[in-house]
Design a protein around this motif. Structure first.
Motif, PDB file in Angstrom:
ATOM      1  N   LEU A   1       0.828  -1.196   0.000  1.00  0.00           N
ATOM      2  CA  LEU A   1       0.000   0.000   0.000  1.00  0.00           C
ATOM      3  C   LEU A   1       0.864   1.249   0.000  1.00  0.00           C
ATOM      4  O   LEU A   1       0.591   2.216  -0.726  1.00  0.00           O
ATOM      5  N   GLY A   2       1.903   1.249   0.810  1.00  0.00           N
ATOM      6  CA  GLY A   2       2.768   2.417   0.912  1.00  0.00           C
ATOM      7  C   GLY A   2       3.381   2.839  -0.408  1.00  0.00           C
ATOM      8  O   GLY A   2       3.526   4.033  -0.686  1.00  0.00           O
ATOM      9  N   GLN A   3       3.720   1.873  -1.248  1.00  0.00           N
ATOM     10  CA  GLN A   3       4.307   2.216  -2.546  1.00  0.00           C
ATOM     11  C   GLN A   3       3.308   2.984  -3.413  1.00  0.00           C
ATOM     12  O   GLN A   3       3.693   3.882  -4.156  1.00  0.00           O
ATOM     13  N   GLY A   4       2.017   2.649  -3.310  1.00  0.00           N
ATOM     14  CA  GLY A   4       1.001   3.395  -4.039  1.00  0.00           C
ATOM     15  C   GLY A   4       0.872   4.815  -3.520  1.00  0.00           C
ATOM     16  O   GLY A   4       0.675   5.759  -4.299  1.00  0.00           O
ATOM     17  N   LEU A   5       0.981   4.991  -2.210  1.00  0.00           N
ATOM     18  CA  LEU A   5       0.923   6.325  -1.627  1.00  0.00           C
ATOM     19  C   LEU A   5       2.100   7.170  -2.102  1.00  0.00           C
ATOM     20  O   LEU A   5       1.932   8.340  -2.469  1.00  0.00           O
ATOM     21  N   VAL A   6       3.272   6.574  -2.086  1.00  0.00           N
ATOM     22  CA  VAL A   6       4.474   7.284  -2.536  1.00  0.00           C
ATOM     23  C   VAL A   6       4.340   7.680  -4.000  1.00  0.00           C
ATOM     24  O   VAL A   6       4.643   8.819  -4.382  1.00  0.00           O
ATOM     25  N   ALA A   7       3.861   6.756  -4.825  1.00  0.00           N
ATOM     26  CA  ALA A   7       3.714   7.035  -6.256  1.00  0.00           C
ATOM     27  C   ALA A   7       2.757   8.199  -6.495  1.00  0.00           C
ATOM     28  O   ALA A   7       3.024   9.077  -7.331  1.00  0.00           O
ATOM     29  N   ALA A   8       1.646   8.230  -5.759  1.00  0.00           N
ATOM     30  CA  ALA A   8       0.664   9.298  -5.953  1.00  0.00           C
ATOM     31  C   ALA A   8       1.201  10.643  -5.486  1.00  0.00           C
ATOM     32  O   ALA A   8       0.957  11.679  -6.127  1.00  0.00           O
ATOM     33  N   LEU A   9       1.928  10.662  -4.379  1.00  0.00           N
ATOM     34  CA  LEU A   9       2.500  11.914  -3.895  1.00  0.00           C
ATOM     35  C   LEU A   9       3.532  12.458  -4.864  1.00  0.00           C
ATOM     36  O   LEU A   9       3.577  13.662  -5.149  1.00  0.00           O
ATOM     37  N   LEU A  10       4.386  11.579  -5.395  1.00  0.00           N
ATOM     38  CA  LEU A  10       5.368  12.008  -6.379  1.00  0.00           C
ATOM     39  C   LEU A  10       4.678  12.489  -7.655  1.00  0.00           C
ATOM     40  O   LEU A  10       5.091  13.475  -8.274  1.00  0.00           O
ATOM     41  N   GLU A  11       3.621  11.801  -8.054  1.00  0.00           N
ATOM     42  CA  GLU A  11       2.834  12.177  -9.218  1.00  0.00           C
ATOM     43  C   GLU A  11       2.267  13.587  -9.044  1.00  0.00           C
ATOM     44  O   GLU A  11       2.166  14.360 -10.007  1.00  0.00           O
ATOM     45  N   ALA A  12       1.924  13.931  -7.815  1.00  0.00           N
ATOM     46  CA  ALA A  12       1.352  15.243  -7.524  1.00  0.00           C
ATOM     47  C   ALA A  12       2.413  16.321  -7.344  1.00  0.00           C
ATOM     48  O   ALA A  12       2.080  17.474  -7.088  1.00  0.00           O
ATOM     49  N   GLY A  13       3.682  15.949  -7.452  1.00  0.00           N
ATOM     50  CA  GLY A  13       4.749  16.935  -7.384  1.00  0.00           C
ATOM     51  C   GLY A  13       5.272  17.226  -5.999  1.00  0.00           C
ATOM     52  O   GLY A  13       5.941  18.242  -5.788  1.00  0.00           O
TER      53      GLY A  13
ATOM     54  N   ALA B   1      17.226  -2.993   2.751  1.00  0.00           N
ATOM     55  CA  ALA B   1      17.026  -3.600   1.433  1.00  0.00           C
ATOM     56  C   ALA B   1      15.729  -3.099   0.795  1.00  0.00           C
ATOM     57  O   ALA B   1      15.680  -2.812  -0.410  1.00  0.00           O
ATOM     58  N   ARG B   2      14.666  -3.000   1.583  1.00  0.00           N
ATOM     59  CA  ARG B   2      13.387  -2.540   1.047  1.00  0.00           C
ATOM     60  C   ARG B   2      13.440  -1.057   0.700  1.00  0.00           C
ATOM     61  O   ARG B   2      12.820  -0.614  -0.283  1.00  0.00           O
ATOM     62  N   LEU B   3      14.166  -0.278   1.478  1.00  0.00           N
ATOM     63  CA  LEU B   3      14.335   1.136   1.148  1.00  0.00           C
ATOM     64  C   LEU B   3      15.112   1.292  -0.153  1.00  0.00           C
ATOM     65  O   LEU B   3      14.781   2.136  -0.997  1.00  0.00           O
ATOM     66  N   ALA B   4      16.147   0.462  -0.326  1.00  0.00           N
ATOM     67  CA  ALA B   4      16.938   0.521  -1.559  1.00  0.00           C
ATOM     68  C   ALA B   4      16.090   0.120  -2.758  1.00  0.00           C
ATOM     69  O   ALA B   4      16.188   0.727  -3.847  1.00  0.00           O
ATOM     70  N   ALA B   5      15.235  -0.891  -2.589  1.00  0.00           N
ATOM     71  CA  ALA B   5      14.364  -1.325  -3.681  1.00  0.00           C
ATOM     72  C   ALA B   5      13.374  -0.229  -4.049  1.00  0.00           C
ATOM     73  O   ALA B   5      13.063  -0.020  -5.232  1.00  0.00           O
ATOM     74  N   LEU B   6      12.859   0.490  -3.052  1.00  0.00           N
ATOM     75  CA  LEU B   6      11.935   1.590  -3.331  1.00  0.00           C
ATOM     76  C   LEU B   6      12.643   2.703  -4.090  1.00  0.00           C
ATOM     77  O   LEU B   6      12.089   3.260  -5.054  1.00  0.00           O
ATOM     78  N   SER B   7      13.860   3.024  -3.686  1.00  0.00           N
ATOM     79  CA  SER B   7      14.626   4.052  -4.384  1.00  0.00           C
ATOM     80  C   SER B   7      14.887   3.661  -5.831  1.00  0.00           C
ATOM     81  O   SER B   7      14.822   4.492  -6.743  1.00  0.00           O
ATOM     82  N   GLU B   8      15.159   2.387  -6.048  1.00  0.00           N
ATOM     83  CA  GLU B   8      15.377   1.903  -7.416  1.00  0.00           C
ATOM     84  C   GLU B   8      14.089   1.967  -8.230  1.00  0.00           C
ATOM     85  O   GLU B   8      14.102   2.312  -9.408  1.00  0.00           O
ATOM     86  N   GLN B   9      12.968   1.631  -7.603  1.00  0.00           N
ATOM     87  CA  GLN B   9      11.683   1.667  -8.291  1.00  0.00           C
ATOM     88  C   GLN B   9      11.355   3.070  -8.789  1.00  0.00           C
ATOM     89  O   GLN B   9      10.781   3.245  -9.877  1.00  0.00           O
ATOM     90  N   PHE B  10      11.715   4.090  -8.002  1.00  0.00           N
ATOM     91  CA  PHE B  10      11.438   5.476  -8.367  1.00  0.00           C
ATOM     92  C   PHE B  10      12.736   6.221  -8.649  1.00  0.00           C
ATOM     93  O   PHE B  10      12.899   7.384  -8.265  1.00  0.00           O
ATOM     94  N   ALA B  11      13.652   5.552  -9.343  1.00  0.00           N
ATOM     95  CA  ALA B  11      14.973   6.121  -9.590  1.00  0.00           C
ATOM     96  C   ALA B  11      14.919   7.415 -10.394  1.00  0.00           C
ATOM     97  O   ALA B  11      15.822   8.254 -10.293  1.00  0.00           O
ATOM     98  N   ASP B  12      13.872   7.592 -11.193  1.00  0.00           N
ATOM     99  CA  ASP B  12      13.762   8.796 -12.021  1.00  0.00           C
ATOM    100  C   ASP B  12      13.011   9.920 -11.303  1.00  0.00           C
ATOM    101  O   ASP B  12      12.694  10.940 -11.928  1.00  0.00           O
ATOM    102  N   GLU B  13      12.764   9.761 -10.022  1.00  0.00           N
ATOM    103  CA  GLU B  13      12.031  10.772  -9.258  1.00  0.00           C
ATOM    104  C   GLU B  13      12.976  11.454  -8.261  1.00  0.00           C
ATOM    105  O   GLU B  13      13.273  10.909  -7.200  1.00  0.00           O
ATOM    106  N   PRO B  14      13.457  12.645  -8.572  1.00  0.00           N
ATOM    107  CA  PRO B  14      14.386  13.320  -7.652  1.00  0.00           C
ATOM    108  C   PRO B  14      13.734  13.747  -6.345  1.00  0.00           C
ATOM    109  O   PRO B  14      14.434  14.064  -5.378  1.00  0.00           O
ATOM    110  N   GLY B  15      12.406  13.756  -6.286  1.00  0.00           N
ATOM    111  CA  GLY B  15      11.727  14.199  -5.074  1.00  0.00           C
ATOM    112  C   GLY B  15      11.658  13.166  -3.977  1.00  0.00           C
ATOM    113  O   GLY B  15      11.192  13.468  -2.876  1.00  0.00           O
TER     114      GLY B  15
END
Length: 256
Positions: free
Chosen positions: A18-30, A41-55
């Motif tokens: 669920l948290g990954q969806g929240l993060v995606a929506a917040l980044l989507e909103a700027g 490890a999970r934090l690193a995976a999340l960073s990799e998932q949103f590697a193109d998001e500087p925010g």
């Protein structure tokens, strides 16, 4: 530096499904997003998932006990960005079985894992939102198991119901701090990549719930303690999250 950077939204439990969806929506909103987790490890995976998001930034920390939560709050307070909102999406593991077959110690442990991290988080992070920029919101994520018993997972229903009441109590108490505390109540199971093959059509996706969260943070005037989220909220927010940087602080010479 606080006067020049846009404020960030702190997400607790952002590495979960669920948290990954929240993060995606917040980044989507700027919005800049800070995700706190205790698993590198999970934090690193999340960073990799949103590697193109500087925010997106991550921070290793724990809410397992009062001392760890205090240390985490101190680290968050020392960050250069102001804090606009806190989103608490932590959840413990689901333990299958009948409650009447489990010991009292087992239920106590479930409360320790499911409820107490929220208690520690609110105690130490709510004060950080005082005198901060808007929206100054603290949002907990609810569960359908809190309203109706979840067959075979009664332990989760009990802890979710306890969290629901905790959110209502803190909603009242935090008004004196100038912080709006609410629970975003998820009325159906959440469709995630893990359960998508067996999910029902009416189940909301994690991203949909994240977009509803953005709507709640984006100048929503609804001040109820419990705010419902269901499949009718599938549309995008009416506008992107407004998290403008506050005006720069005056230099010492300007204060004379």
């Amino acid at each position: 530096m606080n006067g020049t950077l846009a404020p960030e939204v702190l997400v607790l439990g952002g590495t979960g499904a669920l948290g990954q969806g929240l993060v995606a929506a917040l980044l989507e909103a700027g919005s800049p997003v800070l995700v706190v987790g205790r698993d590198p490890a999970r934090l690193a995976a999340l960073s990799e998932q949103f590697a193109d998001e500087p925010g997106l930034q991550t921070l290793l920390g724990s809410l397992a006990d009062d001392g760890s939560a205090r240390t985490l709050a101190q680290r968050v307070a020392a960050r250069p960005r102001p804090l606009a909102a806190v989103v608490a999406a932590m959840a413990g593991p689901y333990n299958r079985g009948r409650v009447i077959d489990r010991s009292g110690d087992a239920l106590l442990q479930a409360l320790q894992l499911d409820l107490m991290p929220h208690v520690h988080a609110a105690r130490h992070l709510l004060p950080l939102l005082q005198n901060q920029v808007q929206p100054r919101r603290y949002v907990m994520l609810g569960s359908p198991a809190a309203v109706k018993p979840w067959a075979g997972y009664g332990e989760t229903s009990i802890t979710a119901a306890a969290l629901r009441m905790y959110a209502q109590v803190v909603h009242q108490e935090a008004q004196s701090l100038g912080v709006r505390v609410q629970m975003l109540d998820v009325s159906d199971p959440v469709c995630t990549p893990v359960n998508a093959a067996n999910a029902c059509s009416e189940w909301p996706s994690a991203l949909l719930i994240g977009r509803r969260l953005v709507s709640l943070l984006d100048g929503c005037t609804d001040n109820r303690a419990i705010v419902r989220c269901d499949s009718r909220d599938a549309q995008l927010p009416s506008r992107l999250l407004k998290l403008d940087a506050p005006p720069p602080r005056p230099l010492a010479a300007d204060c004379a």
